[in-house]
Design a protein around this motif. Structure first.
Motif, PDB file in Angstrom:
ATOM      1  N   ALA A  46       0.830  -1.203   0.000  1.00  0.00           N
ATOM      2  CA  ALA A  46       0.000   0.000   0.000  1.00  0.00           C
ATOM      3  C   ALA A  46       0.867   1.257   0.000  1.00  0.00           C
ATOM      4  O   ALA A  46       0.629   2.184  -0.780  1.00  0.00           O
ATOM      5  CB  ALA A  46      -0.940   0.001   1.203  1.00  0.00           C
ATOM      6  N   ALA A  51      -2.107   1.439  -2.612  1.00  0.00           N
ATOM      7  CA  ALA A  51      -3.201   1.556  -1.645  1.00  0.00           C
ATOM      8  C   ALA A  51      -4.569   1.393  -2.300  1.00  0.00           C
ATOM      9  O   ALA A  51      -5.464   0.747  -1.742  1.00  0.00           O
ATOM     10  CB  ALA A  51      -3.121   2.895  -0.913  1.00  0.00           C
ATOM     11  N   CYS A  54      -5.116  -2.294  -2.921  1.00  0.00           N
ATOM     12  CA  CYS A  54      -5.380  -2.986  -1.650  1.00  0.00           C
ATOM     13  C   CYS A  54      -6.792  -2.674  -1.166  1.00  0.00           C
ATOM     14  O   CYS A  54      -7.508  -3.558  -0.698  1.00  0.00           O
ATOM     15  CB  CYS A  54      -4.358  -2.577  -0.595  1.00  0.00           C
ATOM     16  SG  CYS A  54      -2.699  -3.223  -0.860  1.00  0.00           S
ATOM     17  N   PHE A  55      -7.189  -1.411  -1.279  1.00  0.00           N
ATOM     18  CA  PHE A  55      -8.531  -1.019  -0.857  1.00  0.00           C
ATOM     19  C   PHE A  55      -9.592  -1.708  -1.717  1.00  0.00           C
ATOM     20  O   PHE A  55     -10.589  -2.218  -1.201  1.00  0.00           O
ATOM     21  CB  PHE A  55      -8.695   0.500  -0.911  1.00  0.00           C
ATOM     22  CG  PHE A  55     -10.053   0.976  -0.525  1.00  0.00           C
ATOM     23  CD1 PHE A  55     -10.552   0.748   0.747  1.00  0.00           C
ATOM     24  CD2 PHE A  55     -10.855   1.646  -1.435  1.00  0.00           C
ATOM     25  CE1 PHE A  55     -11.818   1.178   1.113  1.00  0.00           C
ATOM     26  CE2 PHE A  55     -12.114   2.092  -1.090  1.00  0.00           C
ATOM     27  CZ  PHE A  55     -12.599   1.856   0.192  1.00  0.00           C
ATOM     28  N   ARG A  59     -12.459  -4.469  -0.466  1.00  0.00           N
ATOM     29  CA  ARG A  59     -13.894  -4.371  -0.712  1.00  0.00           C
ATOM     30  C   ARG A  59     -14.417  -5.573  -1.515  1.00  0.00           C
ATOM     31  O   ARG A  59     -15.450  -6.152  -1.170  1.00  0.00           O
ATOM     32  CB  ARG A  59     -14.220  -3.075  -1.460  1.00  0.00           C
ATOM     33  CG  ARG A  59     -13.802  -1.805  -0.738  1.00  0.00           C
ATOM     34  CD  ARG A  59     -14.529  -1.593   0.538  1.00  0.00           C
ATOM     35  NE  ARG A  59     -15.935  -1.458   0.238  1.00  0.00           N
ATOM     36  CZ  ARG A  59     -16.866  -1.130   1.098  1.00  0.00           C
ATOM     37  NH1 ARG A  59     -16.543  -0.900   2.334  1.00  0.00           N
ATOM     38  NH2 ARG A  59     -18.109  -1.037   0.735  1.00  0.00           N
ATOM     39  N   THR A  65     -12.086  -6.057   6.581  1.00  0.00           N
ATOM     40  CA  THR A  65     -13.046  -4.962   6.678  1.00  0.00           C
ATOM     41  C   THR A  65     -13.400  -4.615   8.120  1.00  0.00           C
ATOM     42  O   THR A  65     -13.934  -3.532   8.367  1.00  0.00           O
ATOM     43  CB  THR A  65     -14.341  -5.293   5.915  1.00  0.00           C
ATOM     44  OG1 THR A  65     -14.858  -6.525   6.411  1.00  0.00           O
ATOM     45  CG2 THR A  65     -14.077  -5.408   4.422  1.00  0.00           C
ATOM     46  N   LYS A  71      -9.799  -0.361   7.434  1.00  0.00           N
ATOM     47  CA  LYS A  71     -11.074   0.235   7.023  1.00  0.00           C
ATOM     48  C   LYS A  71     -10.959   1.734   6.769  1.00  0.00           C
ATOM     49  O   LYS A  71     -11.558   2.261   5.838  1.00  0.00           O
ATOM     50  CB  LYS A  71     -12.119  -0.035   8.103  1.00  0.00           C
ATOM     51  CG  LYS A  71     -13.512   0.400   7.749  1.00  0.00           C
ATOM     52  CD  LYS A  71     -14.475   0.002   8.856  1.00  0.00           C
ATOM     53  CE  LYS A  71     -15.887   0.396   8.535  1.00  0.00           C
ATOM     54  NZ  LYS A  71     -16.824  -0.044   9.568  1.00  0.00           N
ATOM     55  N   LEU A  74      -6.610   2.553   4.588  1.00  0.00           N
ATOM     56  CA  LEU A  74      -6.442   2.334   3.145  1.00  0.00           C
ATOM     57  C   LEU A  74      -7.173   3.373   2.293  1.00  0.00           C
ATOM     58  O   LEU A  74      -6.589   3.882   1.331  1.00  0.00           O
ATOM     59  CB  LEU A  74      -6.862   0.916   2.751  1.00  0.00           C
ATOM     60  CG  LEU A  74      -5.863  -0.190   3.092  1.00  0.00           C
ATOM     61  CD1 LEU A  74      -6.431  -1.559   2.697  1.00  0.00           C
ATOM     62  CD2 LEU A  74      -4.530   0.030   2.428  1.00  0.00           C
ATOM     63  N   PRO A  75      -8.408   3.732   2.618  1.00  0.00           N
ATOM     64  CA  PRO A  75      -9.049   4.783   1.810  1.00  0.00           C
ATOM     65  C   PRO A  75      -8.321   6.122   1.909  1.00  0.00           C
ATOM     66  O   PRO A  75      -8.153   6.814   0.897  1.00  0.00           O
ATOM     67  CB  PRO A  75     -10.461   4.888   2.393  1.00  0.00           C
ATOM     68  CG  PRO A  75     -10.694   3.622   3.102  1.00  0.00           C
ATOM     69  CD  PRO A  75      -9.358   3.139   3.556  1.00  0.00           C
ATOM     70  N   SER A  78      -5.200   5.896  -0.073  1.00  0.00           N
ATOM     71  CA  SER A  78      -5.557   5.855  -1.500  1.00  0.00           C
ATOM     72  C   SER A  78      -5.799   7.248  -2.047  1.00  0.00           C
ATOM     73  O   SER A  78      -5.311   7.594  -3.127  1.00  0.00           O
ATOM     74  CB  SER A  78      -6.817   5.011  -1.712  1.00  0.00           C
ATOM     75  OG  SER A  78      -6.605   3.678  -1.353  1.00  0.00           O
TER      76      SER A  78
END
Length: 95
Positions: A46, A51, A54-55, A59, A65, A71, A74-75, A78
């Motif tokens: 990531a 990232a 991976c995200f 999902r 998750t 949770k 990663l976002p 990203s």
């Protein structure tokens, strides 16, 4: 198109595919109760630019998750990387 921009796009695609596959592979191993991929390995992929992959893997495979660090981490990572990649692409495209 600029060679540096092509290399950047290629790297972005490869590292994100790797991140996606790592998440899928770890989920498969978890289901089979096999030796798992270390979380540090997922984070390395990531942080090296994958990232978003991976995200997406998190999902799609519904993996990690429930871990708040994944949770939310990663976002956030990203978004930061996508902004950075966009800025680099703009610089390379202009040059």
């Amino acid at each position: 198109m600029n060679t540096a921009l092509i290399l950047l796009i290629t790297y972005f695609i490869i590292i994100n595919l790797m991140g996606f596959m790592i998440m899928g592979n770890d989920k498969t191993r978890a289901k089979k109760q096999q030796y798992r991929i270390k979380e540090s390995t997922i984070w390395k992929a990531a942080f090296l630019g994958g990232a978003a992959g991976c995200f997406a893997g998190m999902r799609v495979f519904r993996h990690k998750t429930k871990h708040k660090v994944f949770k939310y981490g990663l976002p956030a990572l990203s978004v930061g990387q996508l902004i950075s990649y966009s800025a680099l692409a703009f610089v390379f495209y202009q040059g």
